[in-house]
Design a protein around this motif. Structure first.
Motif, PDB file in Angstrom:
ATOM      1  N   CYS A  61       2.263 -13.357 -12.065  1.00  0.00           N
ATOM      2  CA  CYS A  61       0.700 -12.925 -12.725  1.00  0.00           C
ATOM      3  C   CYS A  61       1.090 -10.983 -13.039  1.00  0.00           C
ATOM      4  CB  CYS A  61       0.273 -13.128 -11.843  1.00  0.00           C
ATOM      5  SG  CYS A  61      -1.061 -11.626 -11.148  1.00  0.00           S
ATOM      6  N   SER A  62       0.819 -11.055 -14.570  1.00  0.00           N
ATOM      7  CA  SER A  62       1.196  -9.694 -15.013  1.00  0.00           C
ATOM      8  C   SER A  62      -0.194  -8.739 -14.817  1.00  0.00           C
ATOM      9  CB  SER A  62       1.033  -9.541 -17.158  1.00  0.00           C
ATOM     10  OG  SER A  62      -0.583  -9.995 -17.246  1.00  0.00           O
ATOM     11  N   ASP A  63      -0.462  -9.186 -14.746  1.00  0.00           N
ATOM     12  CA  ASP A  63      -1.759  -8.047 -13.424  1.00  0.00           C
ATOM     13  C   ASP A  63      -2.252  -7.687 -12.246  1.00  0.00           C
ATOM     14  OD1 ASP A  63      -3.321 -10.662 -14.187  1.00  0.00           O
ATOM     15  OD2 ASP A  63      -4.780  -9.371 -14.898  1.00  0.00           O
ATOM     16  N   CYS A  64      -1.728  -8.903 -11.667  1.00  0.00           N
ATOM     17  CA  CYS A  64      -1.229  -8.661  -9.584  1.00  0.00           C
ATOM     18  C   CYS A  64      -0.785  -7.184  -9.541  1.00  0.00           C
ATOM     19  CB  CYS A  64      -0.295  -9.370  -9.408  1.00  0.00           C
ATOM     20  SG  CYS A  64      -0.917 -10.923  -9.879  1.00  0.00           S
ATOM     21  N   TYR A  65      -1.782  -6.710  -8.567  1.00  0.00           N
ATOM     22  CA  TYR A  65      -1.524  -4.803  -7.956  1.00  0.00           C
ATOM     23  C   TYR A  65      -1.582  -5.827  -5.706  1.00  0.00           C
ATOM     24  CZ  TYR A  65      -1.704  -0.677  -6.573  1.00  0.00           C
ATOM     25  OH  TYR A  65      -2.132   0.672  -5.879  1.00  0.00           O
ATOM     26  N   PHE A  66      -0.237  -4.810  -6.111  1.00  0.00           N
ATOM     27  CA  PHE A  66      -0.136  -5.381  -4.419  1.00  0.00           C
ATOM     28  C   PHE A  66      -0.565  -3.966  -3.779  1.00  0.00           C
ATOM     29  CE2 PHE A  66       1.840  -8.843  -6.591  1.00  0.00           C
ATOM     30  CZ  PHE A  66       1.595  -9.576  -5.136  1.00  0.00           C
ATOM     31  N   LEU A  67      -1.489  -3.733  -2.675  1.00  0.00           N
ATOM     32  CA  LEU A  67      -0.811  -2.593  -1.886  1.00  0.00           C
ATOM     33  C   LEU A  67      -0.486  -2.296  -0.269  1.00  0.00           C
ATOM     34  CD1 LEU A  67      -2.709   0.431  -2.324  1.00  0.00           C
ATOM     35  CD2 LEU A  67      -4.633  -0.883  -0.507  1.00  0.00           C
ATOM     36  N   THR A  68       0.228  -1.436  -0.167  1.00  0.00           N
ATOM     37  CA  THR A  68       0.950  -1.716   1.067  1.00  0.00           C
ATOM     38  C   THR A  68       0.941  -0.749   2.005  1.00  0.00           C
ATOM     39  OG1 THR A  68       2.896  -0.797  -0.188  1.00  0.00           O
ATOM     40  CG2 THR A  68       2.865  -2.621  -0.468  1.00  0.00           C
ATOM     41  N   ASP A  69       1.630  -0.821   3.442  1.00  0.00           N
ATOM     42  CA  ASP A  69       1.353   0.355   4.156  1.00  0.00           C
ATOM     43  C   ASP A  69       1.859   1.448   3.474  1.00  0.00           C
ATOM     44  OD1 ASP A  69      -0.333  -0.580   5.617  1.00  0.00           O
ATOM     45  OD2 ASP A  69       1.835  -1.595   7.186  1.00  0.00           O
ATOM     46  N   TYR A  70       2.862   0.970   2.412  1.00  0.00           N
ATOM     47  CA  TYR A  70       3.156   2.672   2.055  1.00  0.00           C
ATOM     48  C   TYR A  70       2.396   3.317   0.905  1.00  0.00           C
ATOM     49  CZ  TYR A  70       7.286   5.781  -0.274  1.00  0.00           C
ATOM     50  OH  TYR A  70       7.801   6.378  -0.726  1.00  0.00           O
ATOM     51  N   ASP A  71       1.602   2.704  -0.107  1.00  0.00           N
ATOM     52  CA  ASP A  71       0.918   3.146  -0.867  1.00  0.00           C
ATOM     53  C   ASP A  71      -0.353   3.832  -0.403  1.00  0.00           C
ATOM     54  OD1 ASP A  71       2.066   2.426  -2.952  1.00  0.00           O
ATOM     55  OD2 ASP A  71       0.750  -0.017  -2.294  1.00  0.00           O
ATOM     56  N   GLU A  72      -0.999   3.520   1.423  1.00  0.00           N
ATOM     57  CA  GLU A  72      -1.432   3.724   2.539  1.00  0.00           C
ATOM     58  C   GLU A  72      -0.891   4.962   2.322  1.00  0.00           C
ATOM     59  OE1 GLU A  72      -4.717   3.079   6.015  1.00  0.00           O
ATOM     60  OE2 GLU A  72      -3.412   1.256   4.795  1.00  0.00           O
ATOM     61  N   TYR A  73      -0.147   5.149   2.992  1.00  0.00           N
ATOM     62  CA  TYR A  73       1.031   6.740   3.493  1.00  0.00           C
ATOM     63  C   TYR A  73       0.578   7.338   2.596  1.00  0.00           C
ATOM     64  CZ  TYR A  73       4.790   9.158   4.651  1.00  0.00           C
ATOM     65  OH  TYR A  73       5.795   9.905   4.933  1.00  0.00           O
ATOM     66  N   LEU A  74       1.510   7.625   1.161  1.00  0.00           N
ATOM     67  CA  LEU A  74       0.892   8.166   0.645  1.00  0.00           C
ATOM     68  C   LEU A  74      -0.402   8.688   0.267  1.00  0.00           C
ATOM     69  CD1 LEU A  74       3.980   6.788  -2.273  1.00  0.00           C
ATOM     70  CD2 LEU A  74       4.267   8.742  -0.385  1.00  0.00           C
ATOM     71  N   GLY A  75      -1.215   7.587   0.356  1.00  0.00           N
ATOM     72  CA  GLY A  75      -2.593   8.529   0.125  1.00  0.00           C
ATOM     73  C   GLY A  75      -3.001   9.426   0.901  1.00  0.00           C
ATOM     74  N   HIS A  76      -3.045   9.377   2.698  1.00  0.00           N
ATOM     75  CA  HIS A  76      -3.424   9.854   3.521  1.00  0.00           C
ATOM     76  C   HIS A  76      -2.780  11.137   3.309  1.00  0.00           C
ATOM     77  CE1 HIS A  76      -6.202   7.328   5.073  1.00  0.00           C
ATOM     78  NE2 HIS A  76      -5.619   6.402   5.495  1.00  0.00           N
ATOM     79  N   LEU A  77      -0.696  11.252   2.664  1.00  0.00           N
ATOM     80  CA  LEU A  77       0.084  12.114   2.842  1.00  0.00           C
ATOM     81  C   LEU A  77      -0.557  12.988   1.753  1.00  0.00           C
ATOM     82  CD1 LEU A  77       2.303  13.252   4.400  1.00  0.00           C
ATOM     83  CD2 LEU A  77       4.078  11.518   3.158  1.00  0.00           C
ATOM     84  N   ALA A  78      -1.331  12.181   0.996  1.00  0.00           N
ATOM     85  CA  ALA A  78      -1.717  13.908  -0.424  1.00  0.00           C
ATOM     86  C   ALA A  78      -2.900  14.059  -0.026  1.00  0.00           C
ATOM     87  CB  ALA A  78      -1.889  12.964  -0.916  1.00  0.00           C
ATOM     88  N   GLN A  79      -3.791  13.248   0.675  1.00  0.00           N
ATOM     89  CA  GLN A  79      -5.134  14.111   1.160  1.00  0.00           C
ATOM     90  C   GLN A  79      -4.882  14.964   2.252  1.00  0.00           C
ATOM     91  OE1 GLN A  79      -7.797  13.852   0.345  1.00  0.00           O
ATOM     92  NE2 GLN A  79      -9.266  12.316   0.809  1.00  0.00           N
ATOM     93  N   ALA A  80      -3.598  15.496   3.121  1.00  0.00           N
ATOM     94  CA  ALA A  80      -3.195  15.844   3.755  1.00  0.00           C
ATOM     95  C   ALA A  80      -2.682  17.340   3.424  1.00  0.00           C
ATOM     96  CB  ALA A  80      -2.430  14.832   5.514  1.00  0.00           C
ATOM     97  N   LYS A  81      -2.186  17.246   2.159  1.00  0.00           N
ATOM     98  CA  LYS A  81      -1.558  18.345   1.584  1.00  0.00           C
ATOM     99  C   LYS A  81      -2.145  19.299   1.252  1.00  0.00           C
ATOM    100  CE  LYS A  81       3.548  16.539   1.401  1.00  0.00           C
ATOM    101  NZ  LYS A  81       4.300  15.786  -0.055  1.00  0.00           N
ATOM    102  N   ALA A  82      -3.756  18.152   0.942  1.00  0.00           N
ATOM    103  CA  ALA A  82      -4.290  18.729  -0.464  1.00  0.00           C
ATOM    104  C   ALA A  82      -5.168  20.136   1.292  1.00  0.00           C
ATOM    105  CB  ALA A  82      -4.783  18.457  -0.697  1.00  0.00           C
ATOM    106  N   LEU A  83      -5.701  19.469   1.875  1.00  0.00           N
ATOM    107  CA  LEU A  83      -6.480  20.306   2.894  1.00  0.00           C
ATOM    108  C   LEU A  83      -5.980  21.140   4.118  1.00  0.00           C
ATOM    109  CD1 LEU A  83      -7.767  16.755   4.453  1.00  0.00           C
ATOM    110  CD2 LEU A  83      -9.411  18.612   3.534  1.00  0.00           C
ATOM    111  N   LEU A  84      -4.467  20.847   4.229  1.00  0.00           N
ATOM    112  CA  LEU A  84      -3.604  21.884   4.513  1.00  0.00           C
ATOM    113  C   LEU A  84      -3.513  23.239   3.456  1.00  0.00           C
ATOM    114  CD1 LEU A  84      -1.890  22.553   6.784  1.00  0.00           C
ATOM    115  CD2 LEU A  84      -0.128  21.839   5.834  1.00  0.00           C
ATOM    116  N   ARG A  85      -3.288  22.778   2.217  1.00  0.00           N
ATOM    117  CA  ARG A  85      -3.599  24.153   0.928  1.00  0.00           C
ATOM    118  C   ARG A  85      -5.417  24.647   1.639  1.00  0.00           C
ATOM    119  NH1 ARG A  85      -0.428  20.719  -1.982  1.00  0.00           N
ATOM    120  NH2 ARG A  85      -2.105  19.627  -3.100  1.00  0.00           N
ATOM    121  N   ALA A  86      -5.769  23.953   1.587  1.00  0.00           N
ATOM    122  CA  ALA A  86      -7.422  24.387   1.054  1.00  0.00           C
ATOM    123  C   ALA A  86      -7.198  25.649   2.751  1.00  0.00           C
ATOM    124  CB  ALA A  86      -7.864  23.007   0.840  1.00  0.00           C
TER     125      ALA A  86
END
Length: 114
Positions: free
Chosen positions: A1-26
């Protein structure tokens, strides 16, 4: 399937991490701490633990190195903001996943004052 997208815990981890870093900078420590805790809680054990192919070994190394770097940043922020208890709790959990990390052992010592 060419337009399938899988969301993993790793993706969620990276998302929370990006938020944490942005909040820490702020300078929003309480919110950053919450996002860091959410990202670290996604690790229940060593990733790809019983997989021994080259790709799994490489990914395990990449993920664990990144986790060690990020938890180091978190612990240093805990020291800066005087939030030692939260830092110790997270460091103890992560040290079960990365038991041979000297960096984690050193920072845990700094957080506990030993």
């Amino acid at each position: 399937c060419s337009d399938c997208y899988f969301l993993t815990d790793y993706d969620e981890y990276l998302g929370h991490l990006a938020q944490a870093k942005a909040l820490l900078r702020a300078n929003e420590w309480q919110f950053a701490k919450f996002e860091y805790a959410k990202s670290f809680s996604l690790f229940r054990d060593e990733p790809f633990k019983k997989m021994y192919d080259d790709w799994s070994e490489d990914m395990r190394h990449i993920i664990l190195s990144q986790l060690e770097n990020e938890v180091t940043t978190f612990a240093e922020a805990c020291l800066e903001y005087g939030d030692r208890a939260e830092g110790v709790e997270i460091m103890r959990k992560v040290s079960k996943i990365i038991p041979h990390s000297d960096e984690i052992k050193n920072l845990t010592g700094k957080l506990t004052g030993t």
